[in-house]
Design a protein around this motif. Structure first.
Motif, mmCIF file in Angstrom:
data_model
loop_
_atom_site.group_PDB
_atom_site.id
_atom_site.type_symbol
_atom_site.label_atom_id
_atom_site.label_comp_id
_atom_site.label_asym_id
_atom_site.label_seq_id
_atom_site.Cartn_x
_atom_site.Cartn_y
_atom_site.Cartn_z
ATOM 1 N N ASP A 73 43.382 34.111 32.846
ATOM 2 C CA ASP A 73 42.130 34.152 33.606
ATOM 3 C C ASP A 73 41.553 35.569 33.644
ATOM 4 N N ILE A 77 37.849 37.128 31.817
ATOM 5 C CA ILE A 77 36.804 37.913 32.494
ATOM 6 C C ILE A 77 36.622 39.270 31.819
ATOM 7 N N LYS A 90 29.802 41.526 40.821
ATOM 8 C CA LYS A 90 30.076 40.129 40.480
ATOM 9 C C LYS A 90 31.411 40.010 39.746
ATOM 10 N N VAL A 91 31.627 40.900 38.786
ATOM 11 C CA VAL A 91 32.869 40.890 38.014
ATOM 12 C C VAL A 91 34.049 41.235 38.922
ATOM 13 N N ARG A 94 35.001 38.271 40.909
ATOM 14 C CA ARG A 94 35.738 37.284 40.106
ATOM 15 C C ARG A 94 37.182 37.720 39.882
ATOM 16 N N GLU A 97 39.077 37.156 43.037
ATOM 17 C CA GLU A 97 39.322 35.721 43.193
ATOM 18 C C GLU A 97 40.538 35.284 42.369
#
Length: 199
Positions: A73, A77, A90-91, A94, A97
């Motif tokens: 994952d 990204i 934003k990155v 992510r 997360e």
């Protein structure tokens, strides 16, 4: 993984990733692909700003399982990010997360575990899969590169310069000796998962 995502170990990264990758295969292209940019080629940092020292932690099976599970994952990204650029919010969200999904308190926590794993992996001889220390691994790489007649002279000089520079950069002693056995237990899986970070 772009260099700015994990700036703490630029010099150590050269030693560890070159160690983990270049002896694992005699294929020059494979060894070249695994090498991060030399510290002199990286974006210059302000003179007063130095990378923080690695905070060593005692690794656990759960942390290593989390890194292994998260890697696909994370790569999905980070492989899309331009080289040597800071990720946007934003990155970062992510990445946070994904880290939390795999049992880490934060992306920083995940990076701390990866950095501690990298510190240990850098001292493993890829041929014997035994811990011998980073200096011994780098010296073995230097000897291997010096006898490689297939590598172009310019490339050979660049790699040897990086390895010799890495030898001059002191790598911290491993404070948690149990990490050596733990990383050894997962060595093949970790090299397979983390060895592709610099592509």
């Amino acid at each position: 993984m772009p260099a700015l995502l994990r700036p703490a170990l630029t010099a150590l990264g050269v030693a560890c990733l070159v160690s983990a990758a270049s002896l694992a295969s005699s294929d020059t292209a494979f060894a070249q692909a695994k090498q991060p940019p030399a510290p002199s080629q990286a974006a210059p940092a302000p003179a007063q700003q130095q990378a923080p020292a690695l905070k060593q932690i005692a690794l656990t099976d759960k942390q290593i399982d989390g890194v292994l599970a998260a890697q696909k994952d994370m790569d999905a990204i980070t492989e899309k990010l331009p080289q040597n650029t800071a990720p946007d919010q934003k990155v970062i969200a992510r990445l946070e997360e994904v880290a939390k999904k795999h049992g880490f308190a934060s992306y920083d926590d995940y990076n701390s575990v990866v950095d501690n794993i990298s510190l240990v992996i850098g001292g493993f001889d890829p041929a014997t899969k035994k811990y011998v220390g980073t200096d011994a691994v780098i010296k073995a790489q230097i000897a291997q590169i010096q006898t490689d007649n297939k590598m172009p002279a310019k490339e050979k000089k660049e790699v040897l310069d990086e390895l010799n520079e890495a030898l001059k950069t002191p790598v911290p002693a491993i404070e948690n000796k149990g990490n050596i056995d733990l990383v050894g237990k997962y060595y093949d899986k970790l090299v397979a998962a983390l060895g592709d970070e610099e592509n």
